[in-house]
Design an enzyme around this catalytic site. Sequence first.
Site, PDB file in Angstrom:
ATOM      1  N   ASP A  54       0.829  -1.212   0.000  1.00 34.72           N
ATOM      2  CA  ASP A  54       0.000   0.000   0.000  1.00 34.72           C
ATOM      3  C   ASP A  54       0.862   1.259   0.000  1.00 34.72           C
ATOM      4  O   ASP A  54       0.687   2.163  -0.816  1.00 34.72           O
ATOM      5  CB  ASP A  54      -0.837   0.046   1.293  1.00 34.72           C
ATOM      6  CG  ASP A  54      -2.254  -0.469   1.102  1.00 34.72           C
ATOM      7  OD1 ASP A  54      -2.720  -0.478  -0.032  1.00 34.72           O
ATOM      8  OD2 ASP A  54      -2.876  -0.847   2.097  1.00 34.72           O
ATOM      9  N   GLU A 113      -4.313   7.351   1.086  1.00 38.54           N
ATOM     10  CA  GLU A 113      -4.900   6.779   2.292  1.00 38.54           C
ATOM     11  C   GLU A 113      -3.869   6.571   3.384  1.00 38.54           C
ATOM     12  O   GLU A 113      -4.155   6.693   4.568  1.00 38.54           O
ATOM     13  CB  GLU A 113      -5.535   5.421   1.930  1.00 38.54           C
ATOM     14  CG  GLU A 113      -6.081   4.705   3.140  1.00 38.54           C
ATOM     15  CD  GLU A 113      -6.668   3.326   2.830  1.00 38.54           C
ATOM     16  OE1 GLU A 113      -7.260   2.759   3.756  1.00 38.54           O
ATOM     17  OE2 GLU A 113      -6.517   2.834   1.717  1.00 38.54           O
ATOM     18  N   ASP A 127      -5.995   5.557  -3.655  1.00 41.86           N
ATOM     19  CA  ASP A 127      -6.185   4.422  -2.755  1.00 41.86           C
ATOM     20  C   ASP A 127      -5.310   3.308  -3.327  1.00 41.86           C
ATOM     21  O   ASP A 127      -5.651   2.696  -4.336  1.00 41.86           O
ATOM     22  CB  ASP A 127      -7.645   3.980  -2.681  1.00 41.86           C
ATOM     23  CG  ASP A 127      -7.866   2.989  -1.540  1.00 41.86           C
ATOM     24  OD1 ASP A 127      -6.868   2.431  -1.040  1.00 41.86           O
ATOM     25  OD2 ASP A 127      -9.028   2.759  -1.148  1.00 41.86           O
ATOM     26  N   ILE A 173      -4.326   0.208  -2.487  1.00 42.19           N
ATOM     27  CA  ILE A 173      -4.996  -1.088  -2.638  1.00 42.19           C
ATOM     28  C   ILE A 173      -6.298  -1.001  -1.858  1.00 42.19           C
ATOM     29  O   ILE A 173      -6.308  -1.100  -0.640  1.00 42.19           O
ATOM     30  CB  ILE A 173      -4.154  -2.281  -2.119  1.00 42.19           C
ATOM     31  CG1 ILE A 173      -2.822  -2.376  -2.859  1.00 42.19           C
ATOM     32  CG2 ILE A 173      -4.934  -3.590  -2.298  1.00 42.19           C
ATOM     33  CD1 ILE A 173      -1.912  -3.484  -2.351  1.00 42.19           C
ATOM     34  N   ASP A 174      -7.409  -0.763  -2.586  1.00 47.12           N
ATOM     35  CA  ASP A 174      -8.711  -0.750  -1.943  1.00 47.12           C
ATOM     36  C   ASP A 174      -9.114  -2.207  -1.678  1.00 47.12           C
ATOM     37  O   ASP A 174      -8.785  -3.079  -2.472  1.00 47.12           O
ATOM     38  CB  ASP A 174      -9.736  -0.070  -2.863  1.00 47.12           C
ATOM     39  CG  ASP A 174     -11.069   0.126  -2.176  1.00 47.12           C
ATOM     40  OD1 ASP A 174     -11.076   0.641  -1.045  1.00 47.12           O
ATOM     41  OD2 ASP A 174     -12.101  -0.246  -2.759  1.00 47.12           O
ATOM     42  N   THR A 181      -8.082  -3.939   1.109  1.00 44.14           N
ATOM     43  CA  THR A 181      -6.821  -4.545   1.574  1.00 44.14           C
ATOM     44  C   THR A 181      -7.062  -5.913   2.210  1.00 44.14           C
ATOM     45  O   THR A 181      -6.262  -6.828   2.051  1.00 44.14           O
ATOM     46  CB  THR A 181      -6.115  -3.619   2.596  1.00 44.14           C
ATOM     47  OG1 THR A 181      -6.091  -2.295   2.070  1.00 44.14           O
ATOM     48  CG2 THR A 181      -4.698  -4.063   2.861  1.00 44.14           C
ATOM     49  N   ASP A 218     -11.537   6.354  -1.558  1.00 44.92           N
ATOM     50  CA  ASP A 218     -12.316   5.207  -2.041  1.00 44.92           C
ATOM     51  C   ASP A 218     -13.183   5.584  -3.235  1.00 44.92           C
ATOM     52  O   ASP A 218     -13.376   4.791  -4.154  1.00 44.92           O
ATOM     53  CB  ASP A 218     -13.278   4.697  -0.952  1.00 44.92           C
ATOM     54  CG  ASP A 218     -12.573   4.108   0.255  1.00 44.92           C
ATOM     55  OD1 ASP A 218     -11.664   3.299   0.056  1.00 44.92           O
ATOM     56  OD2 ASP A 218     -12.942   4.458   1.397  1.00 44.92           O
TER      57      ASP A 218
END
Length: 377
Positions: free
Chosen positions: A54, A79, A153, A155-156, A158, A301
């Site tokens: 991330d 994020e 974001d 890695i949405d 996660t 997001d």
Amino acid sequence: MADLLRLLLRVAEKAANVARVCRQEAPLFQLLVQEKTGDDKNKKFVQDFKTLADVVIQEMIRHDVGAKFPEMAGFINGEESNKFENGLGESVIVTVCGTEEETAALLATVLDGDHTAASLLARAIHQDPVTIDASTDGLTVPLSPSELGIWIDPIDATSQYIEGKEEVLEEGHLSPSGLHCALVLIGVYLRSTGEPVMGVINQPFNYKDPAGGGWRGKHFWGVSCGSINVCSVSRPKEGPGGGLSVVLSSSEKQVVKEALSSLCGPDKLMYASGAGYKILCVIQGLADAYVLSEGSTFKWDSCAPHALLRALGGGVVDLKKCLQNSSAPQDHQAELTYHQSYTECKGADRWANHGGLVAYRDCSQLCNIMGTLKGKL
């Protein structure tokens, strides 16, 4: 703007490569997982993980975009905090350095001296991906980079990325959980109004290559600015008398589930993981709308997929504002914006979509949903 879009498609593919590299070896992956703490913890999940993947992806995008468009450098937000703690309890600020060797040396300090893992990651960060095939030529948008900001974001979903469940995606069907729910999201907004004007979504784990067995990804993009609305996804054809379908989080309030079940019918109520993936389902026509009554999503997001929905004639509205609003839901007063924080909140909550949201493709369907939920929340 076409140059920026091409760059974002390229960095999103680089990001997808990093995400795939980080999942390749289990011991490496164990090293990479850290739990979020304090103000950066998303209250919705008991365990919300921050992975080095991330942080690395976020900093790589920040580095690459800032290098090409220096006037955007102070407006590239993500994020994750880029502070990471290694096994010795030392705090390391993760950044992307000028060379692969320097980045590898920095990552080795995070990875407790694991130079093999650090070199593997650094190579993915500094390697240019294969050319992304996207029909961006001739796209002219009258905006300058100095007017824009970016939400990342890295890695949405996660938790789905970490769990790593492999699913075979079925054409035309929503798949509720698994690696395919993990997305790289890069959204571009106007600094003056907060409107989302461009979005890039990369799905790193779309399918497995039958020849080599490695994962292959898929990308989606959209631009919505004034009269210019272009999207890599065609507007889905409405089926004959198909009725309204809605995707929700499995933890959605019972009152919302019951109200929407009476509107759509229980078989048209679907559940899936990841806020970005649920909005992507609406973009692809796998669901007509996504409804969330909690303030558990954030600007990073929704910004990227919101731009794609706008390009398709839809949008993402603040559910609470919409329900309070006496005028028509689609009058844009309730559309989410991306430039202002909630100053009374702390940490990640400053950038939460506090009123919940509805992502929709069709205004008449948004009106039906609002009519059904009015007085229920």
